[in-house]
Scaffold this motif. Structure first.
Motif, short mmCIF file in Angstrom:
data_model
loop_
_atom_site.label_atom_id
_atom_site.label_comp_id
_atom_site.label_asym_id
_atom_site.label_seq_id
_atom_site.Cartn_x
_atom_site.Cartn_y
_atom_site.Cartn_z
N ILE A 33 -12.84 -23.75 49.50
CA ILE A 33 -12.57 -24.57 50.24
C ILE A 33 -13.04 -24.86 51.48
N LYS A 36 -10.33 -28.17 57.08
CA LYS A 36 -10.54 -28.97 58.45
C LYS A 36 -9.49 -28.41 59.51
N CYS A 74 -3.40 -30.40 60.36
CA CYS A 74 -4.16 -29.72 59.26
C CYS A 74 -3.71 -28.18 59.59
N GLU A 111 -6.68 -30.69 50.54
CA GLU A 111 -7.78 -30.59 50.29
C GLU A 111 -8.07 -30.68 48.54
N THR A 275 -16.14 -31.37 49.35
CA THR A 275 -14.89 -31.45 49.25
C THR A 275 -14.29 -32.89 49.55
N TYR A 277 -10.77 -34.77 51.15
CA TYR A 277 -9.61 -34.68 51.74
C TYR A 277 -8.75 -35.79 51.39
#
Length: 284
Positions: A33, A36, A74, A111, A275, A277
Motif C-alpha cells: 500500500i 496517504k 486518512c 485505498e 495505487t 484512492y
C-alpha cells in the motif's frame, strides 16, 4: 496489556511526527500500500485535526483530518493491533471534530490495495464521492529534461489573490479560503507554494510538500485563459528540475483518473500509477 489511550489534538509535535512516519513505514511493509497521511504541525490556534492511539507508550494508530473544501480523513492502525476497535474509536473522534466544525460529512480515504477499509466504510453507510490515482516518479539527476520551460519560483505574499483565483477555477473551493491556506503554508520551508511565469505573465501555480521519503506535488493548475499553449508541460518540467536541484529522488502526485489530459502529461514525464484512492463520503 497496556491500556489504550486515544488523543485528539491540533497537529503533531516533532516527536509525534517521527512516530507517525515510523508507523506508516510499518504498515506499508506489511502489505503493498501507499498510505496517504496529513501530518499537520502542532498549533494550538487550530481545531482538532489529529487523532493518535497509544498502547502504553507505543503509537499504534493515527488519523488525520485535512479540513479544506472538504473534511478529508486518512488513517492507519499498526498491523499487530487491528480488529481491536482502534480504527472505530479514532474515526469517532474525527467525526466529532468535523461535526464541531460544522461539517455535515467527511471524506474517508480508502485505498484499492486495502479493500477491507472500503468495505468497512460501505457497511457504515458511506458512498463513493471521487477517486484519485497516486503517481510516482523516480528522479534521475543525470537525466536531462528537454523542452520549453517557464520561470518558476516561490510565491510572493502579494501574489496570493491571483494564485487563489487560479486555484479556485481549478478546484471547488472559494478563493478566500485558499488565500488563508496559502498564508499558513508560507510559514513552512517544507511547504512551497510556487508560481510559474511565461513572458512575464503568471500562467500557473503548484504546491510542493517535502516529506521524509519523497516530495509531493499538489494543486497543479494552469490559468484557464492560457491553457493549450504547452504551459502545463513547461511548469511540470521546471518543477522537476527544481526538485532535482534540491536532491529529491522520488516525486509523487495525485490526479483524478478521469482527467485524461493530466494523466497523459504525467505519464509522458515518467510518472506511474502505484495505487488508487477512493474518497468515501460518510455523514457526521
Amino acid at each position: 496489556m497496556a491500556a489504550l489511550g486515544i488523543h485528539a489534538q491540533a497537529g503533531l509535535t516533532p516527536a509525534q511526527h517521527q512516530a507517525v512516519v515510523a508507523l506508516k513505514d510499518d504498515c506499508e511493509a506489511a502489505q503493498p500500500i501507499d498510505l496517504k497521511v496529513e501530518l499537520a504541525r502542532a498549533d494550538t490556534s487550530t481545531a482538532v485535526n489529529t487523532v493518535l492511539a497509544y498502547e502504553g507508550a507505543q503509537l499504534v494508530g493515527y488519523c488525520g483530518i485535512d479540513a479544506g473544501a472538504e473534511a478529508e480523513v486518512c488513517g492507519m492502525v499498526h498491523p499487530a493491533h487491528r480488529r481491536s476497535g482502534i480504527a472505530s474509536r479514532m474515526l469517532g473522534e474525527a467525526i466529532d471534530a468535523a461535526a464541531a466544525g460544522g461539517r455535515a460529512s467527511i471524506l474517508v480515504i480508502c485505498e484499492d490495495a486495502a479493500p477491507i477499509a472500503r468495505a468497512w466504510m460501505q457497511r457504515r453507510g458511506a458512498t463513493l464521492s471521487q477517486s484519485e490515482h497516486r503517481m510516482l516518479l523516480a528522479l534521475n539527476r543525470d537525466a536531462p529534461l528537454p523542452g520549453p520551460t517557464v520561470t518558476l519560483r516561490r510565491m510572493d505574499p502579494g501574489e496570493r489573490p491571483a494564485v487563489a483565483r487560479i486555484l479556485s477555477s481549478g478546484f471547488a473551493e472559494a478563493a478566500p479560503a485558499i488565500e488563508e491556506r496559502l498564508a499558513r503554508s508560507a510559514l513552512s520551508a517544507d511547504d512551497e507554494p510556487l508560481v510559474a511565469f511565461a513572458g512575464g505573465q503568471l500562467v500557473g501555480t503548484t504546491r510542493v510538500i517535502h516529506l521524509p521519503q519523497r516530495s509531493m506535488i499538489y494543486g497543479f493548475v494552469i490559468d484557464g485563459a492560457v491553457r493549450g499553449r504547452g504551459h502545463g508541460g513547461a511548469m511540470l518540467r521546471a518543477t522537476l528540475e527544481r526538485l532535482n536541484a534540491r536532491g529529491v529522488t522520488q516525486v509523487g502526485l495525485e490526479v483524478d483518473p478521469d482527467n485524461i489530459a493530466a494523466v497523459r502529461l504525467y505519464t509522458r514525464f515518467g510518472f506511474r500509477v502505484v495505487t488508487t484512492y477512493r474518497y468515501m463520503r460518510l455523514p457526521t
